[in-house]
Write an enzyme that holds these catalytic residues in place. Structure first.
Site, PDB file in Angstrom:
ATOM      1  N   ASP A 152       0.874  -1.169   0.000  1.00  0.00           N
ATOM      2  CA  ASP A 152       0.000   0.000   0.000  1.00  0.00           C
ATOM      3  C   ASP A 152       0.919   1.229   0.000  1.00  0.00           C
ATOM      4  OD1 ASP A 152      -2.134   1.721   0.037  1.00  0.00           O
ATOM      5  OD2 ASP A 152      -3.189   0.741   1.664  1.00  0.00           O
TER       6      ASP A 152
HETATM    7  C1  NOJ Z   1      -3.968   3.938   0.058  1.00  0.00           C
HETATM    8  C2  NOJ Z   1      -5.192   3.091   0.277  1.00  0.00           C
HETATM    9  O1  NOJ Z   1      -5.112   2.446   1.523  1.00  0.00           O
HETATM   10  C3  NOJ Z   1      -5.391   2.062  -0.812  1.00  0.00           C
HETATM   11  O2  NOJ Z   1      -6.637   1.453  -0.617  1.00  0.00           O
HETATM   12  C4  NOJ Z   1      -5.286   2.683  -2.164  1.00  0.00           C
HETATM   13  O3  NOJ Z   1      -5.515   1.713  -3.160  1.00  0.00           O
HETATM   14  C5  NOJ Z   1      -3.919   3.309  -2.324  1.00  0.00           C
HETATM   15  N1  NOJ Z   1      -3.757   4.324  -1.311  1.00  0.00           N
HETATM   16  C6  NOJ Z   1      -3.698   3.913  -3.706  1.00  0.00           C
HETATM   17  O4  NOJ Z   1      -4.467   5.027  -3.868  1.00  0.00           O
END
Ligand code: NOJ
Length: 728
Positions: A285
């Site tokens: 993430d």
């Molecule tokens: C952080 C988020 O937790 C995740 O769900 C998301 O896909 C990513 N950022 C990319 O935007």
């Protein structure tokens, strides 16, 4: 001389053939990968393991500079733009300027639709209609594809039981099986029959794993996930979606009992890769590699990179830790080349499967042909309709009778558009949303007079609009109060300490109540709400969630009776915030009738599975094909359901099992199967559940081994409970 020339020519032809295996469309993917990896330098390999972003800067003058900064050999980009020409420009740089011409993988958060915004995932699960969800995801994939996107960071299949957590809106509710089925339905929609189909995009299961176990509903916080609940609850949807072919996964921000999910070798490698045989890749993430330092398991970025990479995270989202440290870690022999090659191969595999090497560019079609096509809106409307849940309908106030000539339409949500989109609706446009009021206008033109007053805003203490609202209500036959949450109250980093609506909204209803007119509450929100004060003041409550672009008409159709509501809750509504967590599959307790709250009832307001209809369904006594079976025998349970009302309606039959005496304490009941069917008034239909003992009656130990014990089990349907004896 001539012979030598011919010989050289043959060698040259053979060599160039050998050199281009990875470019040969007809060669098997694994051969293409092997060939390409063998040609790559270490720098080229490491670049493939990184993801940057592009397209955030909408200023055209800066785009050139932005493209210039992107290394041509980068593995992936989060593509914040929806412009296919920009994608093609960036892709051209990768394909034509990098030494080997490896295409970039463009990813984006397509969560509940792209430009056609669908209901939030939590609502989608309330439809119990997986086919419809597959259709919606397939349209989302097409819109995304035409905008230059190859890969979506979706579905989120984190089982979530704490509605204070803003991200409950992004998943499919509190139940592992429901998350599994809707996750699979979504993956199928995105990926189509084959990833190389023109409008398929790769799915990314997130957030692997245990992120839904947010303590106190706080986002990004430590979570204690026991090995038993890891297997019994959190891994269930992931296992199903990996089996369904999901191309990638995202490693989560949380901890799994002391070992962060993004540095967890057990979940990322042992389970995912070794046991389940997943051959795609895992992306971290956003910054979750670097964040291992904050989580207290790495002293610096280098150690964070080492831990995440060796645990099984192949691609580093945004924090450049891999870019800066992998080379040295290899030189120090802390990371073997074989692991680098495997990671690169996994990323290339997804690119090859998507057909990116053979068709790296997006076909540019006119914007009017890209989005919101009539069939996209039709699916959005149908899904919104089926996901709305009629929570309460006292004395049949709904559908509105023909005596209702004047309808007061009050509340901050009545004419709002933006908030109906819900969180993660980056490409949604407010002007493309049908508001509640617009839906009512279409439904009731020339039939019912609409008397509007806003009454108040979503939050704050300004009661100056109350008088007008009360006056409008006094002149009407029924009061429709449209309340709810702003979209920014849900999603990432959007935790709330209470799930009650701000008191200003409750006060508005209390003022309107004084008119003595019937109150119909319409709620649009991204989580279950505390309705302990609002419920007694309302004659009917319709939960419309955050329905996306096409919620107005289905909502109005339910009010008029044109539509018979069929949604059922995919998550429990606690009576008060203090009851959290409350979910239907809690474990059995030592004193089931004691240990209750002294100050409030212990029962939630609306259980998982609750949802009313305008018709009535009568269940006959369910029948078992046998009451005693062996472990390898299958069993059929069937129940006849009759529509005993006056209108046709859709009924979802939910089948549960329970095991009251087992070597571990199991949940009180577990959902194992569901089916939704339409039944005409006066007609009956048989619903069947084929019980496979190993699949449906067994339990998992704390390392994922399925165990099937002899003894008594119960099958639950509606309010019936049938005993089955399992013998050797
Ligand atoms: C952080 C988020 O937790 C995740 O769900 C998301 O896909 C990513 N950022 C990319 O935007």
């Amino acid at each position: 001389m001539r012979i030598l020339y011919l010989l050289l020519l043959t060698v040259f032809v053979q060599l160039s053939f050998a050199q281009s295996i990875y470019k040969d469309k007809k060669a098997p993917v694994e051969n293409r990968i092997k060939d390409l990896v063998s040609k790559m330098t270490l720098e080229e390999k490491i670049l493939q393991l990184n993801q940057y972003n592009a397209g955030r800067n909408t200023n055209v003058n800066n785009i050139g500079a932005e493209i210039k900064e992107i290394p041509s050999g980068i593995g992936s980009l989060i593509f914040f733009s929806a412009d296919p020409e920009l994608r093609n420009q960036i892709q051209k740089k990768a394909v034509e300027e990098s030494r080997l011409g490896i295409p970039i993988l463009f990813g984006f958060d397509v969560i509940h639709g792209f430009r056609t915004v669908y209901p939030i995932s939590l609502a989608q699960a309330c439809s119990w209609n997986t086919d419809l969800v597959t259709q919606a995801s397939s349209i989302a994939a097409k819109e995304a594809c035409l905008s230059g996107i190859d890969w979506t960071f979706s579905p989120m299949i984190d089982v979530a039981r704490d509605p204070r957590w803003g991200r409950v809106s992004e998943g499919y509710g509190e139940d592992p099986y429901t998350n599994a089925l809707f996750g699979v339905a979504t993956v199928k929609g995105y990926q189509g029959k084959d990833l190389s189909d023109p409008y398929s995009i790769a799915a990314c299961l997130k957030h692997y794993v245990g992120y839904g176990m947010s303590e106190g509903g706080r986002d990004y916080h430590y979570s204690d996930v026991s090995p038993q609940s890891l297997w019994e609850t959190y891994l269930v949807p992931y296992q199903a979606c990996v089996k369904a072919g999901a191309a990638t996964l995202m490693s989560a921000f949380n901890d799994i009992s002391g070992v962060p999910a993004s540095a967890n070798h057990y979940t990322l490698t042992e389970i995912l890769k070794n046991r389940w045989g997943h051959d795609g890749f895992v992306v971290s993430d956003w910054n979750s590699v670097e964040q291992l330092i904050a989580q207290g398991v790495a002293k610096d970025r280098k150690e964070a990179g080492l831990k995440a990479f060796m645990a099984g995270v192949e691609m580093d989202m945004m924090d450049k830790v891999y870019l800066e440290n992998l080379q040295q870690l290899i030189a120090e022999k802390k990371i073997p080349m074989s692991r680098i090659d495997d990671a690169v191969a996994r990323i290339l595999r997804v690119k090859f499967r998507l057909g990116l090497f053979d068709q790296p560019y997006t076909t540019v079609v006119a914007e009017k042909d890209r989005y919101l096509q009539p069939e996209s809106r039709a699916v959005a409307s149908k899904l919104a309709e089926e996901s709305m849940v009629l929570l309460k309908n006292k004395e049949g106030v709904l559908p509105l009778s023909s005596d209702v000539k004047k309808l007061a339409v009050i509340g901050p949500m009545a004419k709002d558009k933006s908030n109906l989109l819900g969180s993660w609706s980056y490409n949604g446009r407010e002007n493309e949303v049908e508001s509640i009021y617009e839906g009512l206008e279409k439904e009731f033109t020339n039939k019912v007079q609409l008397n509007y007053a806003k009454g108040c805003t979503f939050d704050g203490s300004d009661e100056s609009g109350f008088d007008e609202a009360v006056s409008v209500a006094s002149q009407s036959d029924v009061i429709l109060v449209c309340l709810g949450e702003e979209k920014k109250w849900s999603g990432e980093n959007a935790s709330r300490s209470t799930i009650a609506l701000p008191s200003i909204q409750e006060k508005l209803v209390a003022s309107l109540r004084k008119t003595g007119k019937p109150i119909v509450l319409v709620l649009s929100n991204g989580r279950p709400l505390e309705l302990v004060r609002l419920e007694p003041m309302s004659n009917a409550i319709l939960e419309i969630w955050q329905p996306g672009v096409a919620g107005g008409s289905p909502m109005a159709g339910i009010l008029s009776g044109r539509v018979n509501p069929s949604g059922k809750l995919s998550i429990t509504f606690p009576l008060t915030t203090g009851q959290i967590p409350t979910y239907y599959d809690m474990r059995q307790s030592s004193r089931p009738t004691s240990g209750r709250y002294q100050d409030i009832p212990t029962e939630p307001l609306y259980w998982f599975g609750h949802g009313l209809s305008y018709t009535t369904f009568a269940y006959d006594a369910a029948k078992l094909s046998a009451t005693k079976i062996s472990k390898t025998q299958k069993l059929t349970v069937e129940v006849t359901v009759t529509n005993t009302g006056n209108v046709k309606g859709k009924e979802t039959v939910l089948w549960y099992v329970s095991d009251p005496a087992c070597s571990i304490s199991r949940p009180m009941k577990e959902l194992k199967f569901f089916e939704k069917k339409e039944i005409n008034a006066g007609e009956k239909t048989v619903f069947k559940f084929e019980v496979d003992p190993m699949r449906d009656l067994s339990f998992t130990d704390s390392d994922g081994k399925r165990i099937l014990e002899e003894g008594d089990y119960y099958i639950h349907v509606n309010n019936q409970k049938l005993k089955v004896e399992l013998v050797k």
